[in-house]
Each structure stands twice: as structure tokens, then as C-alpha cells.
Design a protein around this motif. Structure first.
Motif, PDB file in Angstrom:
ATOM      1  N   VAL A   5      35.113 -19.045 -16.711  1.00  0.00           N
ATOM      2  CA  VAL A   5      35.138 -17.741 -17.439  1.00  0.00           C
ATOM      3  C   VAL A   5      33.754 -16.927 -17.155  1.00  0.00           C
ATOM      4  CG1 VAL A   5      34.916 -16.587 -19.901  1.00  0.00           C
ATOM      5  CG2 VAL A   5      36.664 -18.543 -19.113  1.00  0.00           C
ATOM      6  N   LEU A   6      32.857 -17.724 -17.220  1.00  0.00           N
ATOM      7  CA  LEU A   6      31.513 -16.975 -16.825  1.00  0.00           C
ATOM      8  C   LEU A   6      31.406 -16.408 -15.585  1.00  0.00           C
ATOM      9  CD1 LEU A   6      28.658 -19.202 -18.464  1.00  0.00           C
ATOM     10  CD2 LEU A   6      29.399 -17.158 -19.191  1.00  0.00           C
TER      11      LEU A   6
ATOM     12  N   GLY B 100      31.253 -12.373 -14.963  1.00  0.00           N
ATOM     13  CA  GLY B 100      30.003 -12.010 -14.526  1.00  0.00           C
ATOM     14  C   GLY B 100      28.828 -12.029 -15.180  1.00  0.00           C
ATOM     15  N   HIS B 101      27.873 -11.353 -14.733  1.00  0.00           N
ATOM     16  CA  HIS B 101      26.741 -11.047 -15.589  1.00  0.00           C
ATOM     17  C   HIS B 101      25.819 -12.221 -15.818  1.00  0.00           C
ATOM     18  CE1 HIS B 101      27.874  -7.109 -17.471  1.00  0.00           C
ATOM     19  NE2 HIS B 101      29.105  -7.704 -17.403  1.00  0.00           N
ATOM     20  N   VAL B 102      26.205 -13.280 -14.914  1.00  0.00           N
ATOM     21  CA  VAL B 102      25.304 -14.563 -14.691  1.00  0.00           C
ATOM     22  C   VAL B 102      25.664 -15.414 -13.586  1.00  0.00           C
ATOM     23  CG1 VAL B 102      26.858 -15.953 -16.267  1.00  0.00           C
ATOM     24  CG2 VAL B 102      24.717 -16.595 -16.134  1.00  0.00           C
ATOM     25  N   ASP B 103      24.725 -15.865 -12.834  1.00  0.00           N
ATOM     26  CA  ASP B 103      24.861 -16.648 -12.073  1.00  0.00           C
ATOM     27  C   ASP B 103      24.749 -18.199 -12.262  1.00  0.00           C
ATOM     28  OD1 ASP B 103      25.129 -18.050  -9.321  1.00  0.00           O
ATOM     29  OD2 ASP B 103      23.433 -17.359  -8.740  1.00  0.00           O
ATOM     30  N   ILE B 104      25.779 -19.058 -12.451  1.00  0.00           N
ATOM     31  CA  ILE B 104      25.390 -20.411 -12.717  1.00  0.00           C
ATOM     32  C   ILE B 104      25.394 -21.402 -11.620  1.00  0.00           C
ATOM     33  CG2 ILE B 104      27.031 -20.315 -14.842  1.00  0.00           C
ATOM     34  CD1 ILE B 104      29.522 -21.535 -13.496  1.00  0.00           C
TER      35      ILE B 104
ATOM     36  N   GLY C 143      25.142  -3.747 -25.649  1.00  0.00           N
ATOM     37  CA  GLY C 143      24.185  -3.627 -24.307  1.00  0.00           C
ATOM     38  C   GLY C 143      23.955  -5.174 -23.871  1.00  0.00           C
ATOM     39  N   TYR C 144      24.178  -6.146 -24.905  1.00  0.00           N
ATOM     40  CA  TYR C 144      23.888  -7.443 -24.482  1.00  0.00           C
ATOM     41  C   TYR C 144      24.873  -8.019 -23.338  1.00  0.00           C
ATOM     42  CZ  TYR C 144      20.616  -7.603 -28.032  1.00  0.00           C
ATOM     43  OH  TYR C 144      19.292  -7.255 -28.877  1.00  0.00           O
ATOM     44  N   SER C 145      24.538  -8.845 -22.330  1.00  0.00           N
ATOM     45  CA  SER C 145      25.361  -9.694 -21.486  1.00  0.00           C
ATOM     46  C   SER C 145      26.583  -9.960 -22.092  1.00  0.00           C
ATOM     47  CB  SER C 145      24.776 -10.419 -20.563  1.00  0.00           C
ATOM     48  OG  SER C 145      24.459 -11.545 -21.081  1.00  0.00           O
ATOM     49  N   ALA C 146      27.681  -9.961 -21.290  1.00  0.00           N
ATOM     50  CA  ALA C 146      28.886 -10.635 -21.873  1.00  0.00           C
ATOM     51  C   ALA C 146      28.841 -12.112 -21.827  1.00  0.00           C
ATOM     52  CB  ALA C 146      29.999 -10.280 -20.988  1.00  0.00           C
ATOM     53  N   ALA C 147      28.201 -12.780 -21.014  1.00  0.00           N
ATOM     54  CA  ALA C 147      27.900 -14.124 -20.959  1.00  0.00           C
ATOM     55  C   ALA C 147      27.241 -14.393 -22.329  1.00  0.00           C
ATOM     56  CB  ALA C 147      27.097 -14.513 -19.869  1.00  0.00           C
ATOM     57  N   SER C 148      25.972 -13.907 -22.707  1.00  0.00           N
ATOM     58  CA  SER C 148      25.371 -14.013 -23.882  1.00  0.00           C
ATOM     59  C   SER C 148      26.236 -14.018 -25.150  1.00  0.00           C
ATOM     60  CB  SER C 148      24.051 -13.251 -24.247  1.00  0.00           C
ATOM     61  OG  SER C 148      22.990 -13.452 -23.000  1.00  0.00           O
ATOM     62  N   ALA C 149      27.028 -12.866 -25.295  1.00  0.00           N
ATOM     63  CA  ALA C 149      27.816 -12.736 -26.266  1.00  0.00           C
ATOM     64  C   ALA C 149      29.037 -13.861 -26.309  1.00  0.00           C
ATOM     65  CB  ALA C 149      28.454 -11.295 -26.226  1.00  0.00           C
TER      66      ALA C 149
ATOM     67  N   LEU D  45      28.367 -33.498  -6.685  1.00  0.00           N
ATOM     68  CA  LEU D  45      29.460 -32.358  -6.196  1.00  0.00           C
ATOM     69  C   LEU D  45      29.182 -30.979  -6.412  1.00  0.00           C
ATOM     70  CD1 LEU D  45      32.829 -34.077  -7.450  1.00  0.00           C
ATOM     71  CD2 LEU D  45      31.875 -34.066  -5.133  1.00  0.00           C
ATOM     72  N   HIS D  46      27.878 -30.821  -7.164  1.00  0.00           N
ATOM     73  CA  HIS D  46      27.249 -29.490  -7.373  1.00  0.00           C
ATOM     74  C   HIS D  46      28.162 -28.736  -8.271  1.00  0.00           C
ATOM     75  CE1 HIS D  46      24.316 -30.009  -4.102  1.00  0.00           C
ATOM     76  NE2 HIS D  46      25.340 -30.328  -3.387  1.00  0.00           N
ATOM     77  N   LEU D  47      28.733 -29.021  -9.041  1.00  0.00           N
ATOM     78  CA  LEU D  47      29.345 -28.645 -10.267  1.00  0.00           C
ATOM     79  C   LEU D  47      28.526 -27.957 -11.433  1.00  0.00           C
ATOM     80  CD1 LEU D  47      32.502 -31.139 -11.150  1.00  0.00           C
ATOM     81  CD2 LEU D  47      32.485 -29.292  -9.447  1.00  0.00           C
ATOM     82  N   PRO D  48      29.095 -26.842 -11.854  1.00  0.00           N
ATOM     83  CA  PRO D  48      28.092 -26.431 -12.916  1.00  0.00           C
ATOM     84  C   PRO D  48      28.087 -27.300 -14.174  1.00  0.00           C
ATOM     85  CG  PRO D  48      30.308 -25.239 -12.860  1.00  0.00           C
ATOM     86  CD  PRO D  48      30.296 -26.138 -11.702  1.00  0.00           C
ATOM     87  N   LEU D  49      27.108 -27.120 -14.904  1.00  0.00           N
ATOM     88  CA  LEU D  49      26.823 -27.963 -16.217  1.00  0.00           C
ATOM     89  C   LEU D  49      26.934 -29.463 -15.765  1.00  0.00           C
ATOM     90  CD1 LEU D  49      28.234 -25.415 -18.993  1.00  0.00           C
ATOM     91  CD2 LEU D  49      25.826 -26.165 -18.399  1.00  0.00           C
TER      92      LEU D  49
END
Length: 348
Positions: A163-164, A168-172, A293-299, A29-33
Motif C-alpha cells: 500500500v505504501l 507513494g510519498h515514501v521509499d521503503i 498536506g501531511y504525507s499520505a503514508a503518515s496519515a 530476501l531484502h523484504l520491507p519490515l
């Protein structure tokens, strides 16, 4: 002894098959994770409907070692400058952890009505295995502790993709491996390095008495090998997918033997608590992003009050700075394990 292991593996096979089917469907189904969330959702639904499932048992321990080795491969020599700037983010994480744990303990004690000891063990953000062992010798309600941690991890993992996408800041999307990546296997020398990291890491983790030694011990040894440049060995995509399935199953089977009619209110309280903690983590991640300055996704993955194996594996699978995320979780759970006995003694 071998017959016993084979019999145990045979009893676990239907649960593994269900997890693989759930992961495969999510992948289709092409779901993330997909392998993690698909296996987790399938086994959670089955557990709550009363279908008997088996825990991975020692299989999960082996997967923790594999995840540790995978996480260590993210520590490379070219990230030296980045690691030196993690101090600010680590400080923000510790402040956020204190706020989240204070809220969790208050909510569990004042709103849900649990005892102080139960509330304290339930409020620890992560380290469920270590926390449960510590709670065995107390008067805490182990079932409430288990439900609270299991629901929190379930809610956080389900919330990660939307949430990601929101912050933003990441393409899952589009992270599925191609056929060549599925078929790729490391050469014999790389396999030897990976095995050495796992075996030596198990010993080191236990020798240093690390929290979750099967995860952080191999991660430390693998990090040293990769950081020094002795090896650049990577774990195959098929092994990463299988690790996700086992971790997903491990979350889902925690709800076995917990019929909704008996623990419905406890689960509702745990869901409300988890959602509140998620909001606090998002706020902290955004502050961390603005200040460091780190990405919100990493944090977000670094600050989330969930299990280190689950969130570090998510970071690795999505390519969201796994070294950064793992370091934050190692520091947090180490300090919490050291401080928890002091908090209990202060209460008494």
C-alpha cells in the motif's frame, strides 16, 4: 521464582528462534519490515498448522516499554510548529475512526452474526489488550474478539508495504542498517537516560491509568526528555530489530489453538472486515493528505485501525513521522476506552 522465569524463558526459546529465523530470512530476501513481517509470517504459519508455540508473555511487556522509549525520542524541540498543525489531522482521524468502528460493528453483528457485545468489542480499532480485559466481565465471545483483532492486525501489517508503494510519498527500500549501525551502542549516560525514561514511564502510565500504560507512559517521559533537550539518546538498531521480532511473534502466536476447521468462517469474516477497513483507512488518509498536506503514508499509519505498538513501531522503523503516528493512536484509544462503557450502557 528465578528458576520459574528461567524455565519459562527456555520454553519460549524455540518460538523466539523461529521468529529470528523468519526475520533473518526476510532480511536476506531484502523484504520491507523484514524482522517484523518475517517473524509474524513464520509464527502465524506454524500456529495455524498446529505447531505448539509459546507467547512472549512478560517479554512483550518489556518490548512495549522499549518501543515507548523509542517513540518518545521522535519528539524534538524543532517539531513544535508541526505539532501545532496536527489538529486538523486528529479531527479527520476521529471521524474516520467513528466510520470504521460503525462499519465493523454492523458487519460483525449483521453479516457475521455475532452478538451485539461481541461485535462492539471486536469493532474497536486497536487496544486489543485493554478491550479483552474489558470484555472479560461481559457476555461477549472472547475467542471471536481475539480472532477478529489478530486477523485485522495481521492483514494490516501485511498490506503496509504494497500500500505504501502504491500511494507513494515514501521509499521503503534501502532502509537496512549497515554493519556500523548494527554494531553501534549508546554511551553510558545515554543508556542511563533511556533506562530512566522506561522506569519512570511505567510508573507514570499506571498512575495516569493510560491505555497500554507500558507503551504510552515511557513514550510520554521519553518525549519530555527529548523535547526539552536533556538527552538525544537513541535506541540501537539491534534492539529495534529484536523488538520487531517480539511484536511479530506476539501477532503470530495469537492463532495458536485455532485450527482452521473450527474457526475458518470466523477468520474469513475477519479477513473481509479487515480488507474493508483498510480501504476506508486509505481513503481517509488520502483525504487527510489533501486537506492537511501531511504525507499520505503518515496519515495512513495514523488512521489505520490496528494496534498502537505495531503501527507506531512500523512508523519508527520506516522513519514515517513516528511522533505524528503515535499521537494519533494515543488520542484514539484513550477516547475509545472512555466511550466504550457508555456505548454498552446505551445498548442495554
Amino acid at each position: 521464582m528465578r528458576v520459574i522465569h528461567l524455565a519459562s524463558l527456555g520454553r519460549f526459546f524455540p518460538t523466539l528462534a523461529l521468529g529470528l529465523i523468519g526475520g533473518g530470512l526476510a532480511y536476506w530476501l531484502h523484504l520491507p519490515l523484514p524482522w517484523l513481517l518475517g517473524a509474524m509470517i513464520a509464527t502465524t504459519v506454524a500456529s495455524l498448522t498446529g505447531i505448539p508455540l509459546r507467547s512472549p508473555g512478560k517479554g512483550r511487556q518489556g518490548v512495549l516499554v522499549v518501543i515507548g522509549v523509542m517513540l518518545g525520542s521522535a519528539f524534538t524541540a524543532d517539531m513544535t510548529g508541526e505539532a501545532m498543525r496536527w489538529g486538523g489531522s486528529l479531527a479527520i482521524m476521529l471521524i474516520a475512526t467513528a466510520v470504521m468502528m460503525a462499519f465493523s460493528v454492523w458487519f460483525s453483528h449483521r453479516v457475521a452474526g455475532h452478538s451485539w457485545e461481541t461485535s462492539l468489542y471486536s469493532g474497536v480499532p486497536g487496544g486489543v489488550s485493554t478491550v479483552t480485559v474489558m470484555a472479560l466481565s461481559s457476555g461477549a465471545d472472547l475467542r471471536i474478539i481475539g480472532i477478529t483483532h489478530a486477523v485485522r492486525i495481521l492483514v494490516l501489517l501485511l498490506a503496509i508495504p504494497p500500500v505504501l508503494q502504491f500511494i507513494g510519498h515514501v521509499d521503503i527500500s534501502g532502509t537496512a542498517p549497515g554493519l556500523s549501525q548494527w554494531l553501534w551502542m549508546p554511551d553510558a549516560m545515554d543508556v542511563a537516560w533511556l533506562l530512566a525514561a522506561g522506569i519512570a514511564g511505567i510508573w507514570l502510565g499506571k498512575f495516569l491509568r493510560l491505555p497500554s500504560p507500558l507503551l504510552f507512559g515511557p513514550a510520554l517521559v521519553s518525549a519530555m526528555l527529548h523535547f526539552s533537550g536533556l538527552t538525544h539518546a537513541a535506541v540501537p538498531a539491534v534492539i529495534i530489530a529484536l523488538a520487531q521480532v517480539i511484536i511479530g511473534i506476539s501477532v503470530g502466536v495469537r492463532f495458536a489453538g485455532a485450527p482452521m476447521a473450527e474457526v475458518g468462517m470466523a477468520m474469513l469474516m475477519a479477513v473481509i472486515q479487515a480488507l474493508a477497513l483498510l480501504l476506508l483507512a486509505i481513503f481517509a488518509a488520502w483525504i487527510g493528505h489533501l486537506l492537511t498536506g501531511y504525507s499520505a503514508a503518515s496519515a495512513l499509519l495514523a488512521y489505520m485501525p490496528g494496534g498502537a505498538p505495531e503501527l507506531s513501531l512500523v512508523a519508527l522503523s520506516l522513519g514515517i513521522d513516528p511522533a505524528f503516528v503515535t499521537t494519533h493512536h494515543l488520542l484514539r484509544i484513550t477516547l475509545l476506552v472512555l466511550l466504550l462503557p457508555l456505548l454498552l450502557r446505551f445498548q442495554r
